[in-house]
Design an enzyme around this catalytic site. Structure first.
Site, PDB file in Angstrom:
ATOM      1  N   ARG A  59     -12.811  -9.971   5.725  1.00 35.17           N
ATOM      2  CA  ARG A  59     -13.477  -9.461   4.418  1.00 35.17           C
ATOM      3  C   ARG A  59     -12.906 -10.632   3.251  1.00 35.17           C
ATOM      4  NH1 ARG A  59     -12.067  -3.899   1.822  1.00 35.17           N
ATOM      5  NH2 ARG A  59     -12.836  -4.018  -0.260  1.00 35.17           N
TER       6      ARG A  59
ATOM      7  N   GLU B 190       0.848  -1.244   0.123  1.00 38.27           N
ATOM      8  CA  GLU B 190       0.088  -0.030  -0.117  1.00 38.27           C
ATOM      9  C   GLU B 190       0.806   1.282  -0.159  1.00 38.27           C
ATOM     10  OE1 GLU B 190      -3.873   1.636   2.405  1.00 38.27           O
ATOM     11  OE2 GLU B 190      -2.587   0.607   3.436  1.00 38.27           O
TER      12      GLU B 190
END
Length: 444
Positions: free
Chosen positions: A376, A240
């Site tokens: 998730r 990221e």
């Protein structure tokens, strides 16, 4: 004749005989070679059986000599009452003493490694000829098999429980004598370590949180603690942020300098001094950062296998990774990635910390603390992870009514394969992106 010699599997008859003879001369010498050679390292089946019988006598505290060994071999049906005694006597006469037993063991081990290498190369060749799977997959398979041999792990052979018992007993003795220093890798946060008893080698540790909750900072804090305390290499894959952004956060945490000041460059003289002290300390650590976007587990393993003294791997974060193969849907793809990460942790024999995003489930509940069902994209993540840790800060959801708890974070151990679960209260200093211990005892 020359071709026959070239194709002959490496093995030393005299080294195997001398090793077994040395144990008969001095049974206590078996302790000296326990971490060098195992039963599977002997080439001749008869020698494996004799060494196994010696191990069994050793474990039940019986004297290893000519009589007890032959009796054990007869009991196991390997020798008859009338046969075998002459060969055992030959072993006794092979060496005068056990002074060189480690040298004999090393020769036996080296020959065993060469045989493993020959067998593995044959399997790799067959796999390549079959053209089953992509070239990348076959290369990864080949690299993994060679790496296992280099690390002294034979992935094909069974290990008898008696050998594993010896390793477990040795580890227990080490922990009993050296205490906490012999336990798993410490996170550097005493409250968390009291629950986890350290991060075990080959463990996959998942850190889950909603965006902005501080999971990257938490993983970086642990990585920095491990690098400073153990002297081992910590590798971080940042999918990221860039390497520069990661290091900026680390400096902010260690120097206790406002992260905003570091980003803008508006620093006071005292802050420059603190930064200089922190960077000097950090420069002496082995922290390696890879900011390749969309890297696969195969790509990670290829890089990590070349790292010496590896102590910890951090991946930030799971949902940004690419799968080695295209799946029908993202859930299946993330499941493949999480399984591959667990396998990687086991192969490298180090803890692997992986950050993960949570779904919006907590937002729809009154109690917004995360649960395992909030992970998730895949339920496989929960199954593959040895430890699942969630981060929760109440002021994240209601800053106005939680001013008193604005610097408190809950570290929720929702799954712990090796022990208990619980909540640990920790301090959170947002402007320094730093967590700190405030409670040594976990709440149930």
């Amino acid at each position: 004749m020359n071709d026959e010699l070239v194709k002959k599997l490496p093995f030393s008859l005299i080294a195997e005989q001398s090793l077994l003879g040395a144990v008969l001369v001095d049974p206590d010498a078996l302790n000296d070679i326990a971490d060098i050679v195992s039963t599977s390292d002997f080439y001749l089946t008869e020698h494996r059986q004799i060494f196994t019988a010696m191990h069994e006598l050793f474990l039940i505290n019986k004297e290893i000599d000519l009589v007890t060994l032959i009796d054990m071999l007869v009991t196991k049906g390997i020798y008859t009452k009338s046969g075998g005694e002459d060969y055992i006597r030959t072993l006794c006469e092979a060496v005068p003493n056990a002074l060189n037993i480690k040298d004999y063991a090393n020769i036996v081990k080296q020959k065993s490694l060469l045989r493993q290498l020959i067998e593995t190369c044959g399997e790799i060749t067959d796999t390549a000829y079959s053209e089953e799977g992509s070239a990348d997959e076959i290369i990864n398979y080949a690299e993994s098999r060679i790496f296992d041999i280099a690390q002294g792990r034979d992935t094909k052979s069974f290990r008898h429980i008696r050998e594993v018992i010896g390793e477990v007993y040795k580890n227990l003795h080490l922990m009993a004598t050296e205490g906490e220093s012999a336990q798993g890798t410490k996170t550097g946060f005493s409250g968390l370590d009291n629950v986890l008893a350290g991060m075990g080698n080959s463990d996959l540790i998942l850190i889950g949180a909603r965006p902005g909750m501080g999971k990257t900072s938490f993983a970086l804090n642990i990585g920095t603690n491990v690098a400073l305390q153990t002297g081992k290499t910590v590798c971080m894959f940042s999918l990221e942020m860039s390497a520069e952004q990661v290091v900026t956060r680390v400096i902010s945490s260690e120097a206790m300098v406002d992260s905003y000041a570091l980003r803008t460059g508006k620093l006071e003289p005292k802050q420059w001094e603190d930064i200089a002290a922190a960077t000097t300390k950090l420069a002496g650590c082995d922290i390696l950062i890879d900011d390749t976007s969309g890297i696969t587990v195969t790509g990670m393993k290829a890089k990590l296998r070349r790292i010496n003294n590896l102590g910890l791997v951090i991946v930030d974060y799971l949902q940004l990774m690419q799968s080695d193969r295209r799946a029908d849907n993202r859930v299946q793809e993330v499941g493949d990635i999480s399984r591959a990460l667990k396998i990687m942790a086991k192969e490298l024999n180090v803890p692997v910390i992986c950050c993960a995003q949570l779904s919006r489930g907590p937002e729809s509940r009154t109690d917004k603390r995360p649960m395992l069902s909030d992970l998730r994209d895949s339920g496989a993540i929960e199954q593959d992870a040895d430890t699942v840790i969630f981060l929760y800060r109440s002021e994240y959801y209601d800053a106005d009514n939680n001013q008193d708890e604005g610097n408190i974070a809950e570290v929720i151990i929702a799954k712990n394969r090796h022990g208990s679960t619980g909540n640990v209260k920790m301090g959170w200093i947002g402007r320094y992106t730093k967590f700190r211990t405030i409670a040594d005892v976990a709440e149930p």
